[in-house]
Design a protein around this motif. Structure first.
Motif, PDB file in Angstrom:
ATOM      1  N   CYS A  21       0.812  -1.227   0.000  1.00 34.21           N
ATOM      2  CA  CYS A  21       0.000   0.000   0.000  1.00 34.21           C
ATOM      3  C   CYS A  21       0.844   1.274   0.000  1.00 34.21           C
ATOM      4  N   LEU A  22       2.135   1.164  -0.282  1.00 34.93           N
ATOM      5  CA  LEU A  22       2.993   2.345  -0.244  1.00 34.93           C
ATOM      6  C   LEU A  22       2.576   3.401  -1.258  1.00 34.93           C
ATOM      7  N   ALA A  23       1.915   2.993  -2.330  1.00 31.08           N
ATOM      8  CA  ALA A  23       1.469   3.969  -3.331  1.00 31.08           C
ATOM      9  C   ALA A  23       0.452   4.943  -2.742  1.00 31.08           C
ATOM     10  N   LEU A  24      -0.165   4.571  -1.613  1.00 33.65           N
ATOM     11  CA  LEU A  24      -1.157   5.448  -0.979  1.00 33.65           C
ATOM     12  C   LEU A  24      -0.535   6.346   0.085  1.00 33.65           C
ATOM     13  N   ALA A  25       0.778   6.272   0.288  1.00 36.32           N
ATOM     14  CA  ALA A  25       1.424   7.012   1.372  1.00 36.32           C
ATOM     15  C   ALA A  25       1.703   8.487   1.084  1.00 36.32           C
ATOM     16  N   PRO A  26       1.967   8.918  -0.157  1.00 35.75           N
ATOM     17  CA  PRO A  26       2.340  10.319  -0.390  1.00 35.75           C
ATOM     18  C   PRO A  26       1.402  11.368   0.192  1.00 35.75           C
ATOM     19  N   PRO A  27       0.090  11.147   0.273  1.00 32.59           N
ATOM     20  CA  PRO A  27      -0.765  12.176   0.875  1.00 32.59           C
ATOM     21  C   PRO A  27      -0.377  12.560   2.305  1.00 32.59           C
ATOM     22  N   LEU A  28       0.402  11.732   2.984  1.00 32.47           N
ATOM     23  CA  LEU A  28       0.857  12.104   4.320  1.00 32.47           C
ATOM     24  C   LEU A  28       1.633  13.418   4.289  1.00 32.47           C
ATOM     25  N   LEU A  29       2.382  13.644   3.211  1.00 34.76           N
ATOM     26  CA  LEU A  29       3.119  14.904   3.088  1.00 34.76           C
ATOM     27  C   LEU A  29       2.162  16.082   2.958  1.00 34.76           C
ATOM     28  N   LEU A  30       1.089  15.886   2.185  1.00 34.35           N
ATOM     29  CA  LEU A  30       0.078  16.933   2.056  1.00 34.35           C
ATOM     30  C   LEU A  30      -0.540  17.272   3.407  1.00 34.35           C
ATOM     31  N   LEU A  31      -0.824  16.248   4.188  1.00 31.77           N
ATOM     32  CA  LEU A  31      -1.458  16.466   5.489  1.00 31.77           C
ATOM     33  C   LEU A  31      -0.520  17.214   6.434  1.00 31.77           C
ATOM     34  N   LEU A  32       0.774  16.904   6.372  1.00 30.80           N
ATOM     35  CA  LEU A  32       1.739  17.627   7.207  1.00 30.80           C
ATOM     36  C   LEU A  32       1.794  19.099   6.809  1.00 30.80           C
ATOM     37  N   LEU A  33       1.780  19.364   5.498  1.00 25.84           N
ATOM     38  CA  LEU A  33       1.785  20.749   5.027  1.00 25.84           C
ATOM     39  C   LEU A  33       0.511  21.462   5.454  1.00 25.84           C
ATOM     40  N   TRP A  34      -0.617  20.759   5.380  1.00 25.93           N
ATOM     41  CA  TRP A  34      -1.907  21.348   5.733  1.00 25.93           C
ATOM     42  C   TRP A  34      -1.922  21.796   7.192  1.00 25.93           C
ATOM     43  N   ARG A  35      -1.566  20.888   8.085  1.00 21.00           N
ATOM     44  CA  ARG A  35      -1.649  21.226   9.499  1.00 21.00           C
ATOM     45  C   ARG A  35      -0.555  22.219   9.909  1.00 21.00           C
ATOM     46  N   SER A  36       0.645  22.118   9.315  1.00 19.76           N
ATOM     47  CA  SER A  36       1.701  23.067   9.665  1.00 19.76           C
ATOM     48  C   SER A  36       1.372  24.469   9.155  1.00 19.76           C
ATOM     49  N   GLY A  37       0.582  24.556   8.080  1.00 19.84           N
ATOM     50  CA  GLY A  37       0.176  25.855   7.547  1.00 19.84           C
ATOM     51  C   GLY A  37      -0.901  26.521   8.355  1.00 19.84           C
ATOM     52  N   ASP A  38      -1.489  25.808   9.299  1.00 21.40           N
ATOM     53  CA  ASP A  38      -2.537  26.369  10.146  1.00 21.40           C
ATOM     54  C   ASP A  38      -2.056  26.528  11.581  1.00 21.40           C
ATOM     55  N   GLY A  39      -0.793  26.967  11.699  1.00 20.62           N
ATOM     56  CA  GLY A  39      -0.212  27.074  13.029  1.00 20.62           C
ATOM     57  C   GLY A  39      -0.930  28.034  13.950  1.00 20.62           C
ATOM     58  N   ASN A  40      -1.573  29.055  13.390  1.00 24.79           N
ATOM     59  CA  ASN A  40      -2.273  30.039  14.222  1.00 24.79           C
ATOM     60  C   ASN A  40      -3.722  29.661  14.496  1.00 24.79           C
ATOM     61  N   ALA A  41      -4.197  28.605  13.845  1.00 27.77           N
ATOM     62  CA  ALA A  41      -5.594  28.202  14.023  1.00 27.77           C
ATOM     63  C   ALA A  41      -5.722  27.269  15.222  1.00 27.77           C
ATOM     64  N   LYS A  42      -6.786  27.434  15.946  1.00 27.15           N
ATOM     65  CA  LYS A  42      -7.051  26.562  17.080  1.00 27.15           C
ATOM     66  C   LYS A  42      -7.580  25.231  16.575  1.00 27.15           C
ATOM     67  N   VAL A  43      -6.880  24.148  16.901  1.00 26.34           N
ATOM     68  CA  VAL A  43      -7.254  22.810  16.442  1.00 26.34           C
ATOM     69  C   VAL A  43      -7.832  22.040  17.619  1.00 26.34           C
ATOM     70  N   VAL A  44      -9.043  21.549  17.447  1.00 26.77           N
ATOM     71  CA  VAL A  44      -9.746  20.840  18.516  1.00 26.77           C
ATOM     72  C   VAL A  44      -9.921  19.383  18.118  1.00 26.77           C
ATOM     73  N   THR A  45      -9.499  18.482  18.974  1.00 27.89           N
ATOM     74  CA  THR A  45      -9.737  17.048  18.825  1.00 27.89           C
ATOM     75  C   THR A  45     -10.090  16.511  20.204  1.00 27.89           C
ATOM     76  N   GLY A  46     -11.216  15.788  20.293  1.00 28.41           N
ATOM     77  CA  GLY A  46     -11.591  15.279  21.602  1.00 28.41           C
ATOM     78  C   GLY A  46     -12.900  14.525  21.605  1.00 28.41           C
ATOM     79  N   ASP A  47     -13.337  14.175  22.801  1.00 27.87           N
ATOM     80  CA  ASP A  47     -14.552  13.396  23.034  1.00 27.87           C
ATOM     81  C   ASP A  47     -14.392  11.966  22.533  1.00 27.87           C
ATOM     82  N   PHE A  48     -13.391  11.277  23.100  1.00 31.00           N
ATOM     83  CA  PHE A  48     -13.112   9.887  22.723  1.00 31.00           C
ATOM     84  C   PHE A  48     -14.017   8.925  23.504  1.00 31.00           C
TER      85      PHE A  48
END
Length: 549
Positions: free
Chosen positions: A223-250
């Motif tokens: 499944c390595l062909a599906l791995a490159p989007p991980l780089l996109l996700l890192l860029l996405w979240r690092s580009g929102d450094g000033n935005a408040k990110v909420v994750t919870g209610d497990f």
């Protein structure tokens, strides 16, 4: 030593897996959405408002005075991108309607395709999964998510097909862009595809004779062909450094159970829940090997989705109901995994007939329910005829508690004033980490973003929601030209200083024109009558004003 399992017998050939019948099933899936002018999904009008801003002339007041729209990468852009060419060809409303119609059709196509690839032919039991094409996340209006999941399921079917015919290099080449496309559409689609493909490859490795741990490693390599989007996700979240990110209610297990039994939530509660229990009963029979058996590849894939569902929080990266969205797909893949133990054609035909009848009943119910919602929406949208283009509208929508099985789904109907009148309307989502749109209209601060348009009964209202009539008594006059109370009961309609009723709907709802120049805020003018006794069940702040005569 591990011995690979013998291939299961192929389901018998019959009318239920003929090409013509499968095509008819996919086409039939579109029927409930053909008549409504606006698909009656809860969040959809709000998305339409954003698309209108997106498509507007950058020099128009909509973009220069009221809203700002800046393109950037988000892992949540599926329909936002697709609407650009579709609106150019068909206009915004028809273009979006065609996209929405395509979503359940693509899901139904994927159900049949996955079943064919996994079983050799479509087993009659796979038809029981078709009602899940209209799962509750789609009814709620999670458009980018649903669009991405429809693409992901078809991509999984293609993955199975290319693996079955041994085209592994071609598969790797194709799924590199497919993974990126899904991530742009909505990250959940890519994540679900990764889980499904990994499960399929682990089972393939086991069937090739590899040990358990070696199969886990081999599945990851495949499944390595599906791995490159991980780089996109890192860029996405690092580009929102000033935005408040909420994750919870497990691990809110009671809510997770409710989401599972609500997977087909639309209209008739008893019927919807009975349909879910029927599917779980079939899955239980398949796991026990009683009358049914379960395809190993899809069985493990559904297990992977179930684990993800159990581990997901309710809020993930500012997206609410993250776990709820996955519930219909957990069941869908598990049901597709089922097939009859017997290869008797007559028995298969009876099962196919029952499943087809249930699917037809579901389509009839959806068509009837959607038509009723469409009539109610049209009755409220008649107010738009009295709103000047480019004006400013404050909206409050009278709604039921979310605990009600079926609601009016009018939560964001006011955004149709953006779509059809290029007006400013409160209620748009403005999370900087998850939206391309932001609100620039400063005079409406505190009366601008979601959920200021939501008006629920006292016991279930959101913390930031406005109340009635207090919210209107404190409304800044200079910021708005109209006040639109959607689906407001006539008995609760009040007169307000500085607001002139100009339209009252036959089935409820009222539109006021704001009289400028005499009042800067309604709060400066005490009510003409004394505050009535607070009614905690309906209007927590009491009726401050005279009823509209």
């Amino acid at each position: 030593m591990f011995r690979p399992s013998l291939p299961a017998p192929m389901p018998p050939r019959g009318w239920w897996n003929s090409r013509w019948f499968c095509v008819l099933l996919v086409l039939a899936t579109t029927i409930p959405l053909l008549a409504p002018s606006i698909p009656p999904f809860t969040d959809l009008p709000g998305h339409m408002g954003r698309y209108r801003v997106e498509l507007a002339d950058p020099a128009s007041p909509l973009r220069t005075l009221y809203y700002d729209f800046q393109w950037r990468f988000l892992a949540n852009l599926g329909v936002d991108l697709a609407i650009v060419p579709m609106a150019g060809l068909f206009g915004l409303e028809l273009g979006l309607k065609l996209i929405v119609i395509a979503i359940p059709a693509m899901i139904a196509f994927a159900i049949l395709w996955i079943a064919r690839e996994a079983h050799g032919r479509v087993p009659p039991t796979a038809l029981f999964a078709l009602p899940l094409a209209y799962g509750f996340p789609l009814i709620w209006g999670f458009l980018n998510f649903s669009f991405s999941m429809a693409l992901a399921l078809n991509a999984f079917a293609l993955w199975l097909r290319l693996g079955r015919i041994g085209r592994f290099r071609l598969r790797a080449a194709l799924f590199l862009p497919i993974g990126l496309l899904l991530t742009v559409a909505h990250v959940f689609g890519w994540a679900a595809l990764c889980l499904l493909c990994y499960a399929a490859e682990v089972v393939r490795a086991r069937d090739d004779g590899r040990g358990f741990l070696a199969s886990l490693v081999r599945g990851g390599i495949a499944c390595l062909a599906l791995a490159p989007p991980l780089l996109l996700l890192l860029l996405w979240r690092s580009g929102d450094g000033n935005a408040k990110v909420v994750t919870g209610d497990f691990f809110f297990w009671r809510a997770k159970y409710v989401y599972i039994v609500s997977a087909l939530r639309t209209h008739w509660m008893a019927y919807d829940i009975a349909a879910i229990y029927l599917l779980w009963g079939l899955i239980a029979f398949g796991l026990a090997g009683v009358w049914l058996r379960m395809n190993r590849t899809l069985g493990i894939a559904s297990l992977m989705l179930m684990i993800a569902y159990a581990l997901l929080p309710r809020v993930l990266l500012n997206s609410a109901y993250a776990d709820m969205r996955l519930a219909p797909y957990v069941m869908m893949v598990a049901v597709i995994a089922l097939t009859l133990r017997s290869s008797a054609r007559r028995q298969a035909a009876v099962v196919a007939l029952i499943a087809t009848a249930l699917f037809g009943a579901r389509l009839y119910m959806l068509t009837s329910s959607f038509a009723a919602h469409d009539r109610a929406n049209r009755a409220q949208l008649a107010a738009l005829d009295h709103i000047r283009p480019g004006s400013r509208v404050f909206v409050e929508v009278a709604l039921q508690c979310l605990g009600r099985w079926e609601t009016t789904r009018m939560d964001h109907l006011g955004s149709m004033a953006i779509v059809r009148r290029s007006a400013f309307v409160n209620g748009q989502w403005a999370d900087p980490g998850a939206q391309l749109l932001s609100i620039r209209y400063a005079p409406a601060k505190g009366y601008a973003e979601d959920p200021t348009q939501i008006l629920r009964p006292y016991g279930c209202r959101a913390a930031k929601a406005k109340t009635y009539p207090k919210g209107l008594n404190e409304l800044p006059h200079d910021a708005f030209d109209y006040v639109w109370l959607i689906d407001m009961d006539r008995k609760k309609m009040n007169s307000f200083p500085g607001l002139t009723p100009i339209w009252i709907g036959k089935s409820g709802g009222i539109l006021y024109r704001v009289e400028h120049g005499s009042h800067s805020s309604l709060a400066e003018h005490p009510p003409a009558v004394e505050r009535e006794q607070q009614d905690r069940g309906n209007a927590p702040d009491g009726h401050l004003n005279r009823p509209v005569g």
